[in-house]
Structure formats: C-alpha cells, structure tokens
Design an enzyme around this catalytic site. Structure first.
Site, PDB file in Angstrom:
ATOM      1  CG  ASN A  23      -1.809   1.209   1.327  1.00 63.58           C
ATOM      2  OD1 ASN A  23      -1.418   2.325   1.000  1.00 63.58           O
ATOM      3  ND2 ASN A  23      -3.025   1.002   1.807  1.00 63.58           N
ATOM      4  CD  GLU A  51      -4.785   4.262   1.158  1.00 63.15           C
ATOM      5  OE1 GLU A  51      -5.320   5.380   1.207  1.00 63.15           O
ATOM      6  OE2 GLU A  51      -4.125   3.766   2.098  1.00 63.15           O
ATOM      7  CE1 TYR A 126      -6.719   0.362   1.658  1.00 67.83           C
ATOM      8  CE2 TYR A 126      -7.927   1.717   0.081  1.00 67.83           C
ATOM      9  CZ  TYR A 126      -7.332   1.559   1.323  1.00 67.83           C
ATOM     10  OH  TYR A 126      -7.362   2.585   2.235  1.00 67.83           O
ATOM     11  CG  ASP A 166      -4.191  -2.177   3.528  1.00 66.31           C
ATOM     12  OD1 ASP A 166      -4.501  -2.896   4.502  1.00 66.31           O
ATOM     13  OD2 ASP A 166      -4.234  -0.930   3.561  1.00 66.31           O
ATOM     14  CG  ASN A 168      -7.351  -1.732   6.002  1.00 62.24           C
ATOM     15  OD1 ASN A 168      -6.562  -1.311   6.848  1.00 62.24           O
ATOM     16  ND2 ASN A 168      -7.568  -1.116   4.851  1.00 62.24           N
ATOM     17  CG  ASP A 270       0.658   4.415   6.169  1.00 58.58           C
ATOM     18  OD1 ASP A 270       0.722   4.010   4.996  1.00 58.58           O
ATOM     19  OD2 ASP A 270      -0.405   4.808   6.696  1.00 58.58           O
ATOM     20  CG  HIS A 271       0.576  -0.164   4.420  1.00 55.65           C
ATOM     21  ND1 HIS A 271      -0.189  -1.244   4.791  1.00 55.65           N
ATOM     22  CD2 HIS A 271      -0.237   0.927   4.542  1.00 55.65           C
ATOM     23  CE1 HIS A 271      -1.398  -0.840   5.114  1.00 55.65           C
ATOM     24  NE2 HIS A 271      -1.459   0.470   4.969  1.00 55.65           N
TER      25      HIS A 271
END
Length: 280
Positions: A23, A51, A126, A166, A168, A270-271
């Site tokens: 991501n 993303e 995603y 991702d 989640n 951030d991933h």
C-alpha cells in the site's frame, strides 16, 4: 533505507517468481520518498499496489517503461486505486470484484498469467479500513462478504490463485502489537471481521496465509505502523498486508520478507512491502 541489505533476501533463485505487494499511501508521495530505488533493487516480477490515489496517466509516467500495468482507479478522486504491474503481459484481466456496487471503488483487480502451461491469477486488493458505526464499516462487511464468493469462484476456475494486498484486518493476536486496547474497539480488530479471515483460511474456502506459514508462530512481522506518535520506533505495528494463496501455490512459496525501513524517516509509505518468492 527500505531496500534489504542481506544478499540472502535480495537474491532470487532460478525459476522463482517474485511477487511484491505494498500500500503506497499515494503513489506520487511514495515516489518523492524514493520508492523507485526500492523497485529497482528488488527484482520483482509482479508488483501489486494499493491506495495508488492518482490518475492512470500519472501512474504510468512514474512507473515508466518495462511494465505491463493494470490499474483500477476509484471513482472518488484521491481515494483507493489498485494496480498489478508485471514484467510479462497478462493473458486476461478483470477490473473489479464482480459486484456492481464496487465496480468503481478501485479496490480489486485480477490478472491471469500463464506459467508453465497453467493459469496463475493474481489479485491486488484493498479492503476498506472501516469505521465503527458508519457506512464505511457496512461497506467493509459487504466487501468481505463478496470476497467469500469470489475467492471460491477463482479457486474453482484457475490453477493457482494469489490474492495480495492491504486487507485491513488482523487475523490473530500475533498480528498486532497492542491486542487488548484494540480488540473489539477498533475497525480491523473486530471479531466479526476476524471471522471472515477464519473462513478464508479455513477448510471451506481453503486459502493459505503464506507469510504466516513461512514465519511460523511468532509475533508479526508487522506490515503497517501509524505515522503518528512512536508506533514505528516502538514496532507497535499491525500485520494487515497479506499473500493469500491456494494450497498448491502456497506450497511453492520459498521465502517471505517484509521490507521494513531502517528508520522512520526513510519509509516511502506507512506500509512496508511484503515480498514473496514462489518456486515454479
């Protein structure tokens, strides 16, 4: 740096197919933080992005030559967007999960490749992050329910299936540093969400959690850390990025690595990328 320094991690055996998923939290921002250097160093055959959050034209300009690009933009500008980048051309592609409600959500793309005479399907997914008590969470459950259907269809239709991205949701306590403060209090750690993953990896649907099977019964390795606070420095992460494979394909996975940056300010997202080699 994000690029591993270990020769053992970087090296790729003859005949191995390297699949990476990340991501990027906005492809333009990631490229400003030197994502291109990571791509150049990692010798990836298939790269799945989530993303992307950019028009198709921008993605193609940034990625450059040498890749076949399948990209599903989200209807809402600046949101979501998934892609499959490959060194060889797919033999077929599909641009959403098969339900009209999600057709323009930019959350699911499928690419079929021919490998040794067999069809190998790769999905970049995603899943909604969700937010308790909102439509975002309802959409997340609806998407997970649709995954129940599509995963079975793909498994029955294709020789090998790999769903990466991702997703989640943390599946177990091993997949999040701070289980107790988050369990059943925050999206991604709800029992109702986790139950879907019990199904994905259970006998009825029958996919394998490749990174977990290779890592064993250990904490992590995490793939996401908040940009806020000291989460990265304290390794207070979540393992929410997956390689979900049909059993025969999972048996071909020989090594997995999370390309965690060596310092907070060296990340391009951030991933962290999750990279797996499959020996065909």
């Amino acid at each position: 740096m994000v690029i591993p320094t270990s020769v053992e991690i970087l090296s790729k055996d003859a005949g191995a197919l390297r699949v990476a998923s990340v991501n990027v939290n906005g492809i333009r921002a990631a490229y400003k933080r030197n994502m291109a250097d990571w791509i150049a160093a990692r010798d990836v055959d298939i790269l799945c992005l989530q993303e992307v959050r950019a028009p198709d034209k921008i993605l193609r300009e940034l990625i450059g030559e040498g890749w076949h690009i399948l990209h599903a933009e989200a209807k809402d500008k600046g949101r979501a967007g998934v892609a499959v980048l490959s060194r060889t051309e797919p033999v077929a592609v599909r641009e959403h999960i098969g339900e009209d409600y999600f057709a323009e959500s930019g959350r699911w793309v499928e690419a079929d490749f021919e490998v040794n005479g067999e069809i190998f399907t790769v999905v970049s997914a995603y899943v909604h992050s969700g937010e308790l008590g909102t439509q975002k969470q309802e959409d997340k459950y609806r998407f997970l329910q649709r995954m129940n259907v599509r995963l079975v269809e793909l498994k029955n239709e294709k020789d090998h299936v790999l769903v990466v991205g991702d997703l989640n949701v943390v599946h177990t306590q091993k997949d999040i540093k701070n289980w107790k403060p988050n369990h059943n209090k925050r999206a991604g750690v709800m029992d109702e969400e986790i139950a879907y993953f019990d199904g994905f990896f259970g006998p009825e649907i029958g996919y394998k959690d490749v990174a977990r099977e290779l890592a064993g019964d250990v904490q992590g390795p995490y793939t996401w850390w908040s940009f806020r606070g000291q989460a990265f420095d304290n390794d207070a992460g979540w393992r929410i990025d997956y390689h979900m494979a049909t059993p025969a394909l999972a048996g071909k996975a020989i090594k997995s690595h999370v390309d965690r940056a060596s310092a907070y300010d060296l990340r391009f997202s951030d991933h962290a990328p999750l990279v797996v080699d499959y020996q065909f």
